[in-house]
Design an enzyme around this catalytic site. Structure first.
Site, PDB file in Angstrom:
ATOM      1  N   ALA A 121      24.171  56.842  19.492  1.00  0.00           N
ATOM      2  CA  ALA A 121      24.087  57.547  20.774  1.00  0.00           C
ATOM      3  C   ALA A 121      25.478  57.740  21.358  1.00  0.00           C
ATOM      4  O   ALA A 121      26.251  56.789  21.470  1.00  0.00           O
ATOM      5  CB  ALA A 121      23.207  56.771  21.742  1.00  0.00           C
ATOM      6  N   GLY A 122      25.797  58.956  21.750  1.00  0.00           N
ATOM      7  CA  GLY A 122      27.083  59.240  22.385  1.00  0.00           C
ATOM      8  C   GLY A 122      27.668  60.535  21.857  1.00  0.00           C
ATOM      9  O   GLY A 122      27.575  60.818  20.665  1.00  0.00           O
ATOM     10  N   HIS A 171      35.438  56.749  26.198  1.00  0.00           N
ATOM     11  CA  HIS A 171      35.447  55.609  25.275  1.00  0.00           C
ATOM     12  C   HIS A 171      36.434  55.936  24.154  1.00  0.00           C
ATOM     13  O   HIS A 171      36.095  56.675  23.230  1.00  0.00           O
ATOM     14  CB  HIS A 171      34.062  55.378  24.665  1.00  0.00           C
ATOM     15  N   HIS A 190      26.282  51.375  34.051  1.00  0.00           N
ATOM     16  CA  HIS A 190      25.346  52.114  33.199  1.00  0.00           C
ATOM     17  C   HIS A 190      23.988  51.564  33.599  1.00  0.00           C
ATOM     18  O   HIS A 190      23.670  50.416  33.319  1.00  0.00           O
ATOM     19  CB  HIS A 190      25.622  51.857  31.712  1.00  0.00           C
ATOM     20  N   ASP A 201      31.967  61.200  29.438  1.00  0.00           N
ATOM     21  CA  ASP A 201      31.390  60.130  28.617  1.00  0.00           C
ATOM     22  C   ASP A 201      31.737  60.348  27.145  1.00  0.00           C
ATOM     23  O   ASP A 201      30.886  60.190  26.261  1.00  0.00           O
ATOM     24  CB  ASP A 201      29.869  60.009  28.810  1.00  0.00           C
ATOM     25  N   ASN A 252      33.942  48.768  26.123  1.00  0.00           N
ATOM     26  CA  ASN A 252      33.044  48.340  25.043  1.00  0.00           C
ATOM     27  C   ASN A 252      33.603  48.670  23.657  1.00  0.00           C
ATOM     28  O   ASN A 252      32.991  49.361  22.858  1.00  0.00           O
ATOM     29  CB  ASN A 252      31.640  48.949  25.225  1.00  0.00           C
TER      30      ASN A 252
HETATM   31  O1  DOR Z   1      25.414  57.360  24.637  1.00  0.00           O
HETATM   32  C1  DOR Z   1      26.136  56.414  24.929  1.00  0.00           C
HETATM   33  N1  DOR Z   1      27.194  56.083  24.163  1.00  0.00           N
HETATM   34  N2  DOR Z   1      25.862  55.704  26.020  1.00  0.00           N
HETATM   35  C2  DOR Z   1      26.539  54.565  26.310  1.00  0.00           C
HETATM   36  O2  DOR Z   1      26.300  53.988  27.326  1.00  0.00           O
HETATM   37  C3  DOR Z   1      27.540  54.038  25.384  1.00  0.00           C
HETATM   38  C4  DOR Z   1      28.159  55.132  24.612  1.00  0.00           C
HETATM   39  C5  DOR Z   1      28.982  54.619  23.475  1.00  0.00           C
HETATM   40  O3  DOR Z   1      29.858  53.775  23.692  1.00  0.00           O
HETATM   41  O4  DOR Z   1      28.794  55.097  22.341  1.00  0.00           O
HETATM   42 ZN    ZN Z   2      26.837  54.644  29.880  1.00  0.00          ZN
HETATM   43 ZN    ZN Z   3      29.901  55.756  28.544  1.00  0.00          ZN
END
Ligand code: DOR
Ligand code: ZN
Ligand code: ZN
Length: 400
Positions: free
Chosen positions: A280-281, A20, A137, A262, A52
């Protein structure tokens, strides 16, 4: 110019199929230039960028705009995901044949705004339009909301207990597999994280391919939450050792197709917000190859298996074309690694302007020392060379 590869290993260009880059968005968190420089410093020659973004990439104008804004900014080759919505099934059928589109991405859960497709009817409609493999996802949206509510009601374990919720991912994976079987559409389930999913998917290898994340292969709950706090929060969550061992077993038995990072940067303050407001991420495009090489050194998988999962696998699953061939390396993309190098990942090595990594202090046996993109040496001994000459990756229009 002479290149001395004595004592080094020359691998096909390694691919990160799950990144991302957040561009357009907030350049102080991540952007094309910094994100792809991180990639080449970490030995990645091609990455696939998720849709996204602040302005989601869900139609031809937003796709065209993204391609234009990448020009002169990217240091490695970049393939682009196109995002599914509840309304763009017809458009997706045309867009998935665009040369630069690696795949359709569909969020069954865990997404904001327009890019959530949480009902079976919409998913099935999308599956019935077009033919290329769709990436998911798979976490179930309702179940994910329930998980959040559960903790908001004051569960004493806070984020630590996240790894208990196996059903959220398993339920989504079952729903999607049933729809794939009913429609005959091939699908790719991103970041499979549980023993249950992997056992269940054994019967669907002809239709369902899988990705595992380096985070799930390296971190183990609940300890990681004690050590990293919010920096370990991601969807799907880091699991306990039972699932950790199950995904390693699946990797070794050849039931996994791709490994990705990811890479999902967030500002540090958003990561440190108390649960459940924690963003989250985790970041990871720059650390993916070093951490995987260390897993090779410690004997958890062979270098051949790593190349399968990080070059041949993604090329096959996504139909990546190199001079017309669905095999990596034909256009002189190479990652050259020193398996004898002993290095430690530190935050100050990380290029991403968000400025943090869950792998700070992680010791690595094995390190990428040269990255070659279409014959050009773009990284040598931790130094970026040349200019931002990356291009849009190119994909087969047929189902893979
Ligand atoms: O932890 C995540 N972060 N899961 C996702 O599906 C999206 C991602 C994000 O874009 O931050
Ligand atoms: Zn994901
Ligand atoms: Zn992802």
């Amino acid at each position: 110019r002479e290149v001395d590869c004595r004592n080094l290993m020359v691998l096909p260009g390694l691919i990160d199929p799950h990144v991302h880059l957040r561009d357009p968005g907030d350049p102080t968190v991540e952007n094309f230039s910094d994100g792809t420089r991180g990639a080449i410093l970490g030995g990645i020659t091609t990455l696939f960028d998720m849709p996204n973004t602040a302005e989601p990439v869900i139609n031809l104008p937003t796709l065209t705009k993204k391609i234009a804004s990448m020009r002169g900014q990217i240091w490695c080759d970049v393939g682009l995901y196109i995002g599914a919505t509840k309304r763009n099934a017809l458009e997706l059928e045309t867009l998935e044949t665009h040369d630069a589109v690696c795949a359709i991405k569909l969020f069954l859960g865990s997404s904001r705004g327009d890019m959530l497709v949480d009902d079976d009817e919409s998913v099935e409609r999308i599956m019935r339009h077009g033919s290329r493999r769709i990436c998911f996802h798979s976490e179930d949206h309702d179940r994910l909301q329930k998980r959040r509510a559960m903790y908001e009601e004051g569960d004493p374990h806070h984020m630590h207990a996240e790894w208990h919720d196996v059903e959220c991912a398993f339920l989504g994976t079952r729903r999607l597999t049933a729809l794939a079987a009913a429609t005959g559409r091939p699908i790719h389930i991103l970041h499979v994280s549980t023993a249950e999913e992997l056992e269940y998917l054994k019967a669907y290898r002809h239709l369902v391919t899988t990705e595992i994340l380096v985070n799930h292969l390296t971190h183990v709950g609940p300890d990681i939450y004690d050590r990293l706090g919010g920096l370990a929060v991601m969807n799907p969550p880091i699991r306990d050792s039972f699932h950790h061992e199950a995904i390693w077993k699946a990797v070794r038995e050849g039931r996994v197709d791709c490994i990705g990072s990811d890479h999902a940067p967030h500002p540090l303050e958003a990561k440190l917000r108390p649960w459940p407001a924690t963003a989250a991420g985790l970041t990871g495009v720059q650390t993916l190859v070093p951490v995987m090489l260390d897993h090779v050194s410690s004997g958890r998988l062979s270098l051949e298996q790593m190349v399968q999962l990080m070059a041949a696998g993604p090329a096959r699953v996504y139909g990546l074309r190199n001079k017309g061939h669905i095999l990596p390396g034909y256009d002189a993309d190479f990652t050259i690694v020193d398996m004898g190098a002993q290095r430690t990942i530190t935050t100050d090595w990380i290029v991403s302007p968000c400025g943090w990594t869950p792998f700070d202090g992680h010791d690595c046996n094995g390190w990428p020392v040269m990255t070659v993109v279409r014959g050009n040496i773009v990284m040598r001994d931790d130094e970026v060379l040349g200019s931002a000459g990356g291009q849009c990756a190119s994909f087969s229009k047929a189902a893979s």
